[in-house]
Design a protein around this motif. Sequence first.
Motif, short mmCIF file in Angstrom:
data_model
loop_
_atom_site.label_atom_id
_atom_site.label_comp_id
_atom_site.label_asym_id
_atom_site.label_seq_id
_atom_site.Cartn_x
_atom_site.Cartn_y
_atom_site.Cartn_z
N ASN A 67 0.74 -1.21 -0.08
CA ASN A 67 0.09 0.05 -0.06
C ASN A 67 0.81 1.33 -0.04
O ASN A 67 1.59 1.36 0.94
N TYR A 68 1.00 1.89 -0.93
CA TYR A 68 1.71 3.07 -1.05
C TYR A 68 1.31 4.33 -0.28
O TYR A 68 2.31 5.08 -0.01
N ALA A 69 0.18 4.09 0.34
CA ALA A 69 -0.25 5.20 1.18
C ALA A 69 0.45 5.07 2.44
O ALA A 69 0.52 6.06 3.47
N TRP A 70 0.82 3.82 2.72
CA TRP A 70 1.40 3.55 4.22
C TRP A 70 2.91 4.12 4.11
O TRP A 70 3.31 4.37 4.98
N ALA A 91 -5.34 -0.06 -2.01
CA ALA A 91 -5.73 1.21 -1.47
C ALA A 91 -6.84 0.93 -0.39
O ALA A 91 -8.06 0.36 -1.02
N ILE A 95 -9.73 3.27 1.15
CA ILE A 95 -10.13 4.39 1.03
C ILE A 95 -11.45 4.89 1.77
O ILE A 95 -12.42 4.07 1.76
N ARG A 97 -5.50 7.52 -7.46
CA ARG A 97 -5.13 6.29 -7.01
C ARG A 97 -4.73 5.40 -8.17
O ARG A 97 -3.69 4.83 -8.32
#
Length: 453
Positions: free
Chosen positions: A72-75, A89, A91, A112
Motif C-alpha cells: 500500500n503506497y499510502a502507508w 488502497a 479509501i 490512486r
Amino acid sequence: MNKADDSDFSETTNSQEQIVSDLKENQTKMSTLIDESSAESINLSMSPRLEVQFTFDLERTAENPLRGFYTNYAWSEPVIDFPDSLEFAYIPLSDLMSGPSDFTFDTSLEPRLLAAEARAHQLVLRPYIDYPALVSGLPDFLDGQVEMRSYTQHGGGLSPDYDDPDLRAALLSFIEALGQKYDGDPRLAVVQIGLLGFWGEWHTWPHDAWFPDADFQSEVLNAYATAFEKTFLQVRKPVADVTNLRIGFHDDSFAYSTLGDIDWYFHPLLIEAKADDRWREIPIGGELRPELQGEVFEDGYITGVYRQDFSDCVEATHASMLLAAQLYSGGLNSTIERERAEAAALSLGYALHVSRAAIFGDSLEVSLENRGVAPFYPAIFLQVEDSNGMKATVELPRLTSDQGCKRFRLSISMLISPSREAPWTLSLRSDYILPTQKILFATAPGKDAIRVE
C-alpha cells in the motif's frame, strides 16, 4: 454516472478493446480454419513436420499480473524493489461521496488508479467507514445524523449504526455508482467489498451486536454483484447468501488463522459454507498477517498456534494475491529471506507453461499446462505470431493444475513457415490487464523456430 465522462477510463478501455478487435480481425482473416479450432484436447496421428520442446522457468513470471505480493503506497514508499504487479488502497467512504447521490471519484479514487497505472500496477481497492485508530470514514453529509458508538479495542474508534436508514441508502447508492463508473476498468484488479465492520472486514468483534443483520448483509452483497459483472469482488468471509453470488474471499490473517480445526478460521469457514472451491471461479486474496511478515521467511520460523506454514496455507486456499507491506519497507533482513519471499510470491496464483509446440499440416498444436495453485481468471487468448506480424489465436478455457497438460490447436495457413532466423512467437493476451503489462509463460523462451514471448 456516465462512463463516457471519464476520459482516462475511456482511453484505457479503448486500448483494451483494440486488443480484442485485433484478435478477432486475425481470426476473421483465417476464416473457417480458425472457426474449426477449439480449446479442446486433440489427438493427431501424423508425425509433426516441426516439433519444439520447452523447459519450465517460473522466475520469469515474477511480475505477471493478478498474482503475487503487493503493498500500500499510502502507508510508505517501498525501500526495496520487490517484483509485483498490484498495489492496495484503503479509501474512506468520506473521500468517495459528498452527498446521497454525489460522488467524488475524480478526486479520490482516480488519482490512486492513475498513480498505480504509472507504476504498471493494477489496484486492489477496499472502501471503508470504520478503520480502528483512524478518523471515521463516515461521509460528512451523514455526520450528526448517524449514531456513532465509541469503542477502545483495536486502537479505538467510532462504529456507525448500520441500522440507520440514511446510512444504508448511502451505501447502496455508492455501490451502484462505483460499479457504473468502474466495472470492467482494467486498472482495477479486485474490489474488496469492505464498507461494513472494522477495517471493512465484516465484523465488529467483540461488539457483535453492532454488526448489521443478515438481510442487510445480503442487500450489500447483491448490490455489489449487480453493479460489478466484470471486475472481481472479494469479501472477508462467507456470509449471508454470498455463495450464490459471483464473489470470492480475502483472508486478512493469512498464515495466522487460515488452517485448522477452529471454526472461525478462514479455510474451515469456507469448508463449512461449501465455498472451498470458490477459487476455481474468483481469485482468493488477503493479507499475510502483519505480525508474521517479518518472521515467516526467517531461518528460525517455527510453526505453531497462530504461526502456520505459508506453503500449506497457499496449497489449501489456492491464494493468488496477498498484501505484505513489510516486505517492501525493510522487513526482509537477509538475502536468504528475500529469496524465500520471492519464491513465496511465485507460489501464488497461476503458472502457465508451454511444454511443446508442433506443426501438423496447417495446424499448430501447443501443449499447455498450469503448474500454479490457481487459474488465470479473466478471458485469455493463446496467440502465435510469425515474423511478418500475422497472427493466429484461440481463446483458452480456465486452466487448473488438476487438469494436467492440455493441447490446443491453431490454424496457421496464413502464417509463413518459421525458422531460427524468422521464428514464430507464442504469447498470451487478455483485455483485463494494463497495456504495459504482459502475461509471460513460465517457460524459457528458447532459440528454436518456435519460441515464447
